[in-house]
Write a protein that holds these residues in place. Structure first.
Motif, PDB file in Angstrom:
ATOM      1  N   GLU A 100       0.840  -1.194   0.000  1.00 47.65           N
ATOM      2  CA  GLU A 100       0.000   0.000   0.000  1.00 47.65           C
ATOM      3  C   GLU A 100       0.877   1.247   0.000  1.00 47.65           C
ATOM      4  O   GLU A 100       1.626   1.479   0.962  1.00 47.65           O
ATOM      5  CB  GLU A 100      -0.869  -0.013   1.245  1.00 47.65           C
ATOM      6  N   GLY A 101       0.845   2.005  -1.094  1.00 56.46           N
ATOM      7  CA  GLY A 101       1.628   3.248  -1.163  1.00 56.46           C
ATOM      8  C   GLY A 101       3.121   3.035  -1.345  1.00 56.46           C
ATOM      9  O   GLY A 101       3.901   3.985  -1.279  1.00 56.46           O
ATOM     10  N   VAL A 102       3.543   1.799  -1.535  1.00 55.13           N
ATOM     11  CA  VAL A 102       4.977   1.504  -1.690  1.00 55.13           C
ATOM     12  C   VAL A 102       5.177   0.654  -2.940  1.00 55.13           C
ATOM     13  O   VAL A 102       4.413  -0.271  -3.193  1.00 55.13           O
ATOM     14  CB  VAL A 102       5.538   0.713  -0.476  1.00 55.13           C
ATOM     15  N   ARG A 103       6.197   1.010  -3.739  1.00 57.46           N
ATOM     16  CA  ARG A 103       6.570   0.146  -4.859  1.00 57.46           C
ATOM     17  C   ARG A 103       8.072  -0.027  -4.854  1.00 57.46           C
ATOM     18  O   ARG A 103       8.788   0.680  -4.141  1.00 57.46           O
ATOM     19  CB  ARG A 103       6.062   0.711  -6.194  1.00 57.46           C
ATOM     20  N   ASP A 143       5.225   1.100   6.471  1.00 55.61           N
ATOM     21  CA  ASP A 143       4.825   0.358   5.255  1.00 55.61           C
ATOM     22  C   ASP A 143       6.043  -0.002   4.413  1.00 55.61           C
ATOM     23  O   ASP A 143       6.114  -1.097   3.844  1.00 55.61           O
ATOM     24  CB  ASP A 143       3.838   1.190   4.419  1.00 55.61           C
ATOM     25  N   ALA A 189       8.096   5.293  -1.530  1.00 59.78           N
ATOM     26  CA  ALA A 189       6.762   5.435  -0.934  1.00 59.78           C
ATOM     27  C   ALA A 189       6.158   6.773  -1.333  1.00 59.78           C
ATOM     28  O   ALA A 189       6.880   7.746  -1.579  1.00 59.78           O
ATOM     29  CB  ALA A 189       6.869   5.343   0.584  1.00 59.78           C
ATOM     30  N   LYS A 190       4.807   6.806  -1.361  1.00 54.40           N
ATOM     31  CA  LYS A 190       4.111   8.061  -1.711  1.00 54.40           C
ATOM     32  C   LYS A 190       4.316   9.107  -0.631  1.00 54.40           C
ATOM     33  O   LYS A 190       4.355  10.291  -0.907  1.00 54.40           O
ATOM     34  CB  LYS A 190       2.618   7.780  -1.866  1.00 54.40           C
ATOM     35  N   ASP A 191       4.399   8.657   0.638  1.00 51.04           N
ATOM     36  CA  ASP A 191       4.527   9.611   1.750  1.00 51.04           C
ATOM     37  C   ASP A 191       5.884   9.453   2.423  1.00 51.04           C
ATOM     38  O   ASP A 191       6.633   8.512   2.129  1.00 51.04           O
ATOM     39  CB  ASP A 191       3.397   9.391   2.762  1.00 51.04           C
ATOM     40  N   ALA A 238       4.195   5.753   6.626  1.00 52.49           N
ATOM     41  CA  ALA A 238       4.810   5.330   5.355  1.00 52.49           C
ATOM     42  C   ALA A 238       6.116   4.576   5.613  1.00 52.49           C
ATOM     43  O   ALA A 238       6.444   3.623   4.894  1.00 52.49           O
ATOM     44  CB  ALA A 238       5.081   6.547   4.475  1.00 52.49           C
ATOM     45  N   GLU A 295       7.113  10.874  -5.074  1.00 48.70           N
ATOM     46  CA  GLU A 295       7.440   9.715  -4.237  1.00 48.70           C
ATOM     47  C   GLU A 295       8.799   9.949  -3.574  1.00 48.70           C
ATOM     48  O   GLU A 295       9.568  10.805  -4.005  1.00 48.70           O
ATOM     49  CB  GLU A 295       7.519   8.448  -5.093  1.00 48.70           C
TER      50      GLU A 295
END
Ligand SMILES: Cc1cc2nc3c(=O)[nH]c(=O)nc-3n(C[C@H](O)[C@H](O)[C@H](O)COP(=O)(O)O)c2cc1C
Length: 346
Positions: free
Chosen positions: A157-160, A269, A259-261, A266, A313
């Motif tokens: 979630e929110g991480v790639r 995550d 991460a997005k945040d 974050a 990101e």
């Protein structure tokens, strides 16, 4: 008979699989497996509390590293790593885990719900044998299927995860890592902090149950007095740059977790995604080790993120991966030192 533990027996004891014989959840066993997770400088900056069918992973700020990690980002990523181990260990006990971040307490809450569809997986089996393998790898590439499996494991979630496998990319990453090395290893405060977590012999590792044992990176054991004299001479920017360049060259690739945040939730995550990637890698026989320097050094991070093409990101963690040897495992603190409360019968 001499009953004092050796390094090997202490490490084996904490990694020994313990079958869950009772019908009830074995929270102590889940915490043991959680505490086998990766943590920055092996600080194990966590406390575990059990209540109402949940395990709360509470930050232990007495174990922070203010120089390398002034915002506690690595500290919260480490809590995420422990949470991810608990998620997979819980499934093996027939428990589904839901993970949340409690902003007020700044704790990670792992809620455990009985679910007959959960069971043991390859990732749960990999928990005791996961390690950060701080050695040269054999230079071989990974096949596409394994790369795709790792990519899926590292995404959340929110991480790639960005996988870089070609030689030009690895060379460019080496440049960034070495700019970070130059900065960090020329900073007396950064060096003092690192040295304070280095355990130069088995006695130091066994006494503290934490920190960076020389064994895990193939260093000889030396008496404490000698280490105090040798470390400042041997740990220099030039030698570290040479080691890291060779290590990255020997790896199949580099993975960057973005991460997005860029806040505590974050970071947790990102830690979870890294640990899941590492468990999946272990299950595939793939080794990994961190090369976080470009993310840790504020003067390098923005340029590194631009090079990665990130817009909204943030780069959180970076590792190299490939086929490597198994190195000695790192130590852990006794469970009774990290469990702050349990429910009766747990
Ligand atoms: C958030 C985080 C940051 C880390 N940063 C580094 C790093 O910059 N360099 C490094 O060699 N290892 C790094 N590590 C790996 C730790 O040193 C390692 O997890 C710890 O020594 C325990 O060993 P193990 O993972 O083999 O059990 C990091 C781990 C975490 C979770």
């Amino acid at each position: 008979m001499n009953s004092s533990p050796t390094y090997e027996s202490a490490v084996a004891a904490v990694r020994q699989p313990r079958p869950n014989v009772g019908a009830k959840p074995d929270y102590r066993e889940l915490i043991r497996l959680g505490s086998l997770a990766a943590s920055s400088h092996n600080t194990q900056p966590w406390k575990f509390a059990v209540s109402g069918g949940s395990i709360r992973i509470i930050p232990d700020f007495s174990r922070r590293c203010p120089v390398v990690d002034p915002k506690d980002a690595h500290l919260f990523k480490s809590l995420g790593c422990a949470a991810e181990n608990i998620v997979h260990a819980a499934a093996a006990q027939g428990l589904r885990a839901e993970v949340d971040f409690d902003d007020e307490e700044r704790a990670v809450v792992v809620r455990l719900i009985p679910d007959p569809t959960c069971g043991e997986t390859a990732l749960a089996r990999a928990i005791p044998s996961r390690q950060c393998t701080k050695a040269r790898y054999d230079g071989s590439a990974l096949d596409r299927e394994d790369l795709a499996t790792l990519d899926r494991a590292g995404t959340g979630e929110g991480v790639r995860v960005i996988l870089l496998t070609d030689d030009d990319h690895k060379r460019a990453v080496t440049e960034f890592v070495n700019r970070g090395n130059k900065d960090q290893l020329s900073d007396p405060a950064w060096r003092d902090e690192l040295f304070s977590w280095i355990r130069s012999n088995d006695r130091e590792s066994l006494e503290t149950g934490d920190g960076l044992s020389g064994r895990t990176s193939g260093q000889p054991s030396v008496p404490t007095w000698l280490a105090r004299l040798l470390l400042p001479v041997l740990v220099r920017p030039k030698s570290q740059m040479k080691t890291d360049a060779a290590s990255i060259r020997s790896s199949a690739g580099v993975a960057v977790f973005v991460a997005k945040d860029d806040d505590a939730a974050a970071w947790v995550d990102a830690g979870r995604c890294y640990e899941r990637f590492a468990l999946q890698a272990t299950a595939l026989g793939v080794s990994n080790a961190f090369i976080n320097q470009p993310i840790e050094v504020p003067a390098v991070r923005p340029e590194f993120e631009r090079w990665l093409g990130l817009k909204d990101e943030h780069a959180q963690l970076m590792i190299r991966f490939g086929t490597g040897p198994q190195m000695p495992f790192s130590v852990r603190r006794p469970l009774d030192d990290v469990i702050v409360s349990t429910e009766p019968n747990s």
